[in-house]
Design a protein around this motif. Structure first.
Motif, PDB file in Angstrom:
ATOM      1  N   LEU A 154       2.657  42.317  32.147  1.00 13.34           N
ATOM      2  CA  LEU A 154       2.013  43.042  31.060  1.00 13.34           C
ATOM      3  C   LEU A 154       2.135  42.278  29.746  1.00 13.34           C
ATOM      4  O   LEU A 154       1.165  42.155  28.986  1.00 13.34           O
ATOM      5  CB  LEU A 154       2.640  44.432  30.936  1.00 13.34           C
ATOM      6  N   GLY A 155       3.324  41.731  29.478  1.00 16.09           N
ATOM      7  CA  GLY A 155       3.520  40.926  28.270  1.00 16.09           C
ATOM      8  C   GLY A 155       2.654  39.683  28.266  1.00 16.09           C
ATOM      9  O   GLY A 155       2.090  39.301  27.233  1.00 16.09           O
ATOM     10  N   ALA A 156       2.513  39.047  29.433  1.00 19.42           N
ATOM     11  CA  ALA A 156       1.663  37.857  29.530  1.00 19.42           C
ATOM     12  C   ALA A 156       0.213  38.206  29.214  1.00 19.42           C
ATOM     13  O   ALA A 156      -0.484  37.437  28.537  1.00 19.42           O
ATOM     14  CB  ALA A 156       1.771  37.240  30.920  1.00 19.42           C
ATOM     15  N   ALA A 157      -0.246  39.367  29.666  1.00 17.39           N
ATOM     16  CA  ALA A 157      -1.615  39.789  29.360  1.00 17.39           C
ATOM     17  C   ALA A 157      -1.805  39.932  27.856  1.00 17.39           C
ATOM     18  O   ALA A 157      -2.806  39.462  27.299  1.00 17.39           O
ATOM     19  CB  ALA A 157      -1.928  41.107  30.069  1.00 17.39           C
ATOM     20  N   TYR A 158      -0.843  40.534  27.185  1.00 19.09           N
ATOM     21  CA  TYR A 158      -0.940  40.693  25.733  1.00 19.09           C
ATOM     22  C   TYR A 158      -0.845  39.354  25.008  1.00 19.09           C
ATOM     23  O   TYR A 158      -1.521  39.146  24.000  1.00 19.09           O
ATOM     24  CB  TYR A 158       0.112  41.670  25.216  1.00 19.09           C
ATOM     25  N   ILE A 159      -0.003  38.458  25.502  1.00 20.16           N
ATOM     26  CA  ILE A 159       0.094  37.128  24.897  1.00 20.16           C
ATOM     27  C   ILE A 159      -1.250  36.420  24.984  1.00 20.16           C
ATOM     28  O   ILE A 159      -1.734  35.847  24.000  1.00 20.16           O
ATOM     29  CB  ILE A 159       1.212  36.303  25.572  1.00 20.16           C
ATOM     30  N   PHE A 160      -1.868  36.445  26.153  1.00 23.67           N
ATOM     31  CA  PHE A 160      -3.164  35.790  26.326  1.00 23.67           C
ATOM     32  C   PHE A 160      -4.252  36.446  25.473  1.00 23.67           C
ATOM     33  O   PHE A 160      -5.067  35.755  24.854  1.00 23.67           O
ATOM     34  CB  PHE A 160      -3.585  35.783  27.799  1.00 23.67           C
ATOM     35  N   LEU A 161      -4.278  37.779  25.421  1.00 25.13           N
ATOM     36  CA  LEU A 161      -5.291  38.458  24.618  1.00 25.13           C
ATOM     37  C   LEU A 161      -5.120  38.150  23.134  1.00 25.13           C
ATOM     38  O   LEU A 161      -6.100  37.903  22.423  1.00 25.13           O
ATOM     39  CB  LEU A 161      -5.235  39.967  24.862  1.00 25.13           C
ATOM     40  N   ALA A 162      -3.879  38.149  22.653  1.00 22.38           N
ATOM     41  CA  ALA A 162      -3.633  37.817  21.247  1.00 22.38           C
ATOM     42  C   ALA A 162      -4.036  36.374  20.957  1.00 22.38           C
ATOM     43  O   ALA A 162      -4.653  36.085  19.925  1.00 22.38           O
ATOM     44  CB  ALA A 162      -2.163  38.048  20.903  1.00 22.38           C
ATOM     45  N   TRP A 163      -3.701  35.476  21.858  1.00 23.52           N
ATOM     46  CA  TRP A 163      -4.050  34.066  21.672  1.00 23.52           C
ATOM     47  C   TRP A 163      -5.573  33.899  21.608  1.00 23.52           C
ATOM     48  O   TRP A 163      -6.089  33.193  20.742  1.00 23.52           O
ATOM     49  CB  TRP A 163      -3.467  33.220  22.795  1.00 23.52           C
ATOM     50  N   LEU A 164      -6.273  34.540  22.539  1.00 21.90           N
ATOM     51  CA  LEU A 164      -7.732  34.450  22.532  1.00 21.90           C
ATOM     52  C   LEU A 164      -8.322  35.049  21.260  1.00 21.90           C
ATOM     53  O   LEU A 164      -9.306  34.534  20.717  1.00 21.90           O
ATOM     54  CB  LEU A 164      -8.319  35.148  23.758  1.00 21.90           C
ATOM     55  N   GLY A 165      -7.734  36.127  20.778  1.00 28.28           N
ATOM     56  CA  GLY A 165      -8.239  36.778  19.575  1.00 28.28           C
ATOM     57  C   GLY A 165      -8.007  35.982  18.312  1.00 28.28           C
ATOM     58  O   GLY A 165      -8.849  35.962  17.413  1.00 28.28           O
ATOM     59  N   LEU A 178      -6.015  27.368  26.680  1.00 28.53           N
ATOM     60  CA  LEU A 178      -5.039  28.405  26.982  1.00 28.53           C
ATOM     61  C   LEU A 178      -3.735  27.874  27.562  1.00 28.53           C
ATOM     62  O   LEU A 178      -2.976  28.631  28.163  1.00 28.53           O
ATOM     63  CB  LEU A 178      -5.667  29.422  27.945  1.00 28.53           C
ATOM     64  N   TRP A 179      -3.429  26.601  27.373  1.00 32.29           N
ATOM     65  CA  TRP A 179      -2.183  26.053  27.901  1.00 32.29           C
ATOM     66  C   TRP A 179      -0.974  26.571  27.135  1.00 32.29           C
ATOM     67  O   TRP A 179       0.078  26.827  27.720  1.00 32.29           O
ATOM     68  CB  TRP A 179      -2.210  24.531  27.893  1.00 32.29           C
ATOM     69  N   ALA A 180      -1.092  26.719  25.832  1.00 33.04           N
ATOM     70  CA  ALA A 180       0.034  27.198  25.029  1.00 33.04           C
ATOM     71  C   ALA A 180       0.434  28.634  25.394  1.00 33.04           C
ATOM     72  O   ALA A 180       1.628  28.906  25.579  1.00 33.04           O
ATOM     73  CB  ALA A 180      -0.285  27.078  23.545  1.00 33.04           C
ATOM     74  N   PRO A 181      -0.518  29.572  25.519  1.00 36.07           N
ATOM     75  CA  PRO A 181      -0.089  30.916  25.919  1.00 36.07           C
ATOM     76  C   PRO A 181       0.464  30.972  27.343  1.00 36.07           C
ATOM     77  O   PRO A 181       1.285  31.827  27.647  1.00 36.07           O
ATOM     78  CB  PRO A 181      -1.347  31.773  25.773  1.00 36.07           C
ATOM     79  N   LEU A 182       0.028  30.041  28.189  1.00 36.17           N
ATOM     80  CA  LEU A 182       0.609  29.975  29.529  1.00 36.17           C
ATOM     81  C   LEU A 182       2.097  29.632  29.437  1.00 36.17           C
ATOM     82  O   LEU A 182       2.937  30.271  30.074  1.00 36.17           O
ATOM     83  CB  LEU A 182      -0.128  28.944  30.380  1.00 36.17           C
ATOM     84  N   GLY A 183       2.422  28.650  28.618  1.00 35.96           N
ATOM     85  CA  GLY A 183       3.829  28.292  28.409  1.00 35.96           C
ATOM     86  C   GLY A 183       4.609  29.423  27.769  1.00 35.96           C
ATOM     87  O   GLY A 183       5.749  29.707  28.163  1.00 35.96           O
ATOM     88  N   LEU A 184       4.006  30.088  26.779  1.00 35.05           N
ATOM     89  CA  LEU A 184       4.669  31.229  26.146  1.00 35.05           C
ATOM     90  C   LEU A 184       4.912  32.350  27.147  1.00 35.05           C
ATOM     91  O   LEU A 184       5.956  33.007  27.120  1.00 35.05           O
ATOM     92  CB  LEU A 184       3.824  31.753  24.984  1.00 35.05           C
TER      93      LEU A 184
END
Length: 97
Positions: A62-73, A79-85
């Protein structure tokens, strides 16, 4: 239905397939982990909740989904950085939550 499949409405790309394959792999890995080392009972961590292995996996996903959505926004692609995060976040959740 004239020559269309039941899932034709969804954009099935290799990225979508990889996402679902990863979720299935996580569930299989958690099952094998529990069978080999039973006793993943609840523990209280930094979140102040009693969490099991499955709870920590769900919180991580769930946290990863929010990290990716925030990064995209805020940033966009790549998207390599949010993958690492997301992996770092999952490590923290499994280690200390």
């Amino acid at each position: 239905m004239q020559g269309t499949s039941l899932i034709a409405w969804m954009a099935w790309t290799w990225q979508t397939a990889a996402f679902f394959a990863f979720i299935i792999a996580c569930l299989i890995a958690m099952t094998v982990w529990e069978l080999r080392r039973p006793g993943g009972g609840p523990r209280r961590g930094i979140l102040g909740l009693d969490t099991t292995r499955g709870d920590r996996l769900f919180i991580s996903l769930l946290g990863a989904a929010y990290i990716f959505l925030a990064w995209l926004g805020f940033v966009g692609t790549p998207l390599w950085a949010p993958l690492g995060l997301s992996f770092a976040y999952a490590f923290v959740i499994f280690r200390w939550a």
